[in-house]
Design an enzyme around this catalytic site. Structure first.
Site, PDB file in Angstrom:
ATOM      1  N   SER A 102       0.384  -0.994   0.217  1.00 24.30           N
ATOM      2  CA  SER A 102       0.132   0.061  -0.216  1.00 24.30           C
ATOM      3  C   SER A 102       0.683   1.204   0.012  1.00 24.30           C
ATOM      4  O   SER A 102       0.180   2.082   0.261  1.00 24.30           O
ATOM      5  CB  SER A 102      -0.401   0.102   1.403  1.00 24.30           C
ATOM      6  OG  SER A 102      -2.350  -0.549   0.240  1.00 24.30           O
ATOM      7  N   SER A 136     -10.239   1.377   1.636  1.00 24.36           N
ATOM      8  CA  SER A 136     -10.922   0.794   0.979  1.00 24.36           C
ATOM      9  C   SER A 136      -9.592   0.497  -0.262  1.00 24.36           C
ATOM     10  O   SER A 136      -8.940   1.806  -0.715  1.00 24.36           O
ATOM     11  CB  SER A 136     -12.394   0.942   0.493  1.00 24.36           C
ATOM     12  OG  SER A 136     -12.348   0.096  -0.163  1.00 24.36           O
ATOM     13  N   ASN A 191      10.328 -10.343   5.272  1.00 24.42           N
ATOM     14  CA  ASN A 191      10.172 -11.035   4.548  1.00 24.42           C
ATOM     15  C   ASN A 191       8.592 -11.638   5.093  1.00 24.42           C
ATOM     16  O   ASN A 191       8.797 -12.398   4.310  1.00 24.42           O
ATOM     17  CB  ASN A 191      10.934 -11.309   3.858  1.00 24.42           C
ATOM     18  CG  ASN A 191      12.194 -11.925   4.764  1.00 24.42           C
ATOM     19  OD1 ASN A 191      11.623 -11.959   5.957  1.00 24.42           O
ATOM     20  ND2 ASN A 191      12.883 -12.585   4.136  1.00 24.42           N
TER      21      ASN A 191
END
Length: 390
Positions: free
Chosen positions: A101, A208, A368
């Protein structure tokens, strides 16, 4: 693709996930501390965060991690654990990884540049640019605005929460569907099959991924070029971010890179989820980058190189979300003050990028593994980086 508190993001897309395998973002984390102290550290020598990072990795579930803190133009890197369970390869500073994101911060910057140029208005309804797109039960493109997409006050259902799609992206169906391709409009249609999570638009707040998927389509309509091309032209190339890219449908990572992991079945060994088609994340979370590139981007953004003061002020305006989210940035409150950034979680990767208000000090750390890191250990890392304490 956004705040980590979401079940659907937390597992694989930094946004959600039950089995944690292929997501794209989980949204703003809750404020790290509620109390305040002295000022956030200015451009002094960057601290050694090795002990805090090792503690973060030891508490799992990630096999390895890295952190870079940049202050006054000087950077300090630390790594812990391994980037590949099979070979024992250490985590490298130049490694490429999926940033989830954090894509939203890049896209919000592009959108606000278009606003500053007068090519787009924050109060433009989506219908003006994408007629007929937002139609469905309780939906109306004539009432959702660009502003509401940027700050997650649109009420649009997050497509990564759709049960059938979530199973394919991060759950039991991941192995069979990891190389499936998705289109932005197809992902929006999945979201529109569900009613809004609140109404009317602007009447609430809910993170969202659908919001930024729609913004990617708006950028394409306004400029005639895809959001990735605009981000390359406006951000990546001017800043010289040679390790940053938008893979589209490419399932592999550029070299060098380690492996990415998600939780195994029934507590078994971690699953290798490094390769998959990231088009399910798209404008909400497909970005691939490096520690140094993300630090350079964030310093430029917070330092005023990419947006005029009015644009940066809008990014930090958390009023509509009641303090949780601005436009592609969210605040994190530490004992010594407030820092600004975003996190990103996607299959095999969990990333946090934050910086002081002026960008004098920036931290980026990555693990990771899809699962969210230990909160207490992450708090200690941030306090040490920005407040100077242990």
């Amino acid at each position: 693709m956004g705040p980590r508190s979401r079940a659907a993001l937390a597992a694989v897309l930094v946004v959600v996930l039950v089995a944690a395998v292929a997501g794209c973002g989980d949204g703003p984390r809750r404020n790290v501390m509620a109390d305040r102290g002295g000022p956030v550290a200015a451009a002094a020598a960057p601290p050694d965060l090795g002990p805090e990072l090792r503690r973060l990795v030891e508490r799992g579930p990630a096999p390895g991690g890295a952190v870079l803190v940049v202050s006054g133009g000087r950077g300090r890197f630390a790594a812990a654990g391994v980037s590949d369970l099979a070979t024992g390869r250490p985590v490298g500073r130049a490694d490429h990884f999926r940033a989830g994101s954090l894509t939203k911060t890049f896209l919000a910057t592009v959108v606000l540049q278009l606003v500053a140029e007068g090519r787009l208005g924050l109060d433009d309804p989506v219908e003006e640019h994408l007629p007929g797109l937002l139609r469905g039960p309780g939906h109306g493109g004539r009432t959702v605005t660009i502003r509401q997409l940027l700050d997650h006050t649109s009420g649009l259902y997050d497509y990564t929460r759709d049960p059938a799609l979530a199973r394919r992206l991060f759950g039991a169906g991941f192995a069979a569907h990891r190389f499936d391709s998705h289109t932005p409009r197809g992902l929006v249609r999945t979201a529109l099959a569900h009613p809004p999570v609140f109404g009317p638009p602007g009447g609430g707040w809910a993170y969202s991924n659908t919001d930024y998927t729609v913004l990617g389509l708006v950028v394409e309509r306004v400029t005639g070029r895809g959001y990735a091309a605009e981000a390359r032209r406006r951000i990546i190339e001017p800043l010289g971010l040679t390790g940053t890219s938008f893979p589209g449908t490419r399932p592999t990572l550029p070299r060098p890179h380690g492996r990415g992991y998600a939780a195994g079945a029934a507590g078994g060994a971690p699953r290798d989820v490094t390769e998959f088609d990231p088009s399910s994340a798209g404008a909400a979370g497909e970005l691939v980058s490096t520690l140094d590139d993300l630090a350079r981007f964030h310093r430029a953004l917070l330092g005023g190189e990419l947006l005029p003061p009015s644009g940066l002020a809008r990014m930090r305006d958390t009023g509509p979300s009641r303090g949780r989210y601005g436009m592609g940035l969210f605040p994190v409150t530490l004992p010594c003050g407030r820092v600004w950034g975003h996190n990103g979680t996607i299959n095999g990767s969990s990333v946090l990028l934050v910086g002081s208000a002026s960008g004098d000090r920036v931290l980026v750390h990555r693990l990771n593994h899809t699962a969210a890191p230990d909160r207490a250990a992450e708090r200690a890392l941030l306090r040490r980086a920005f407040c100077g304490g242990g």
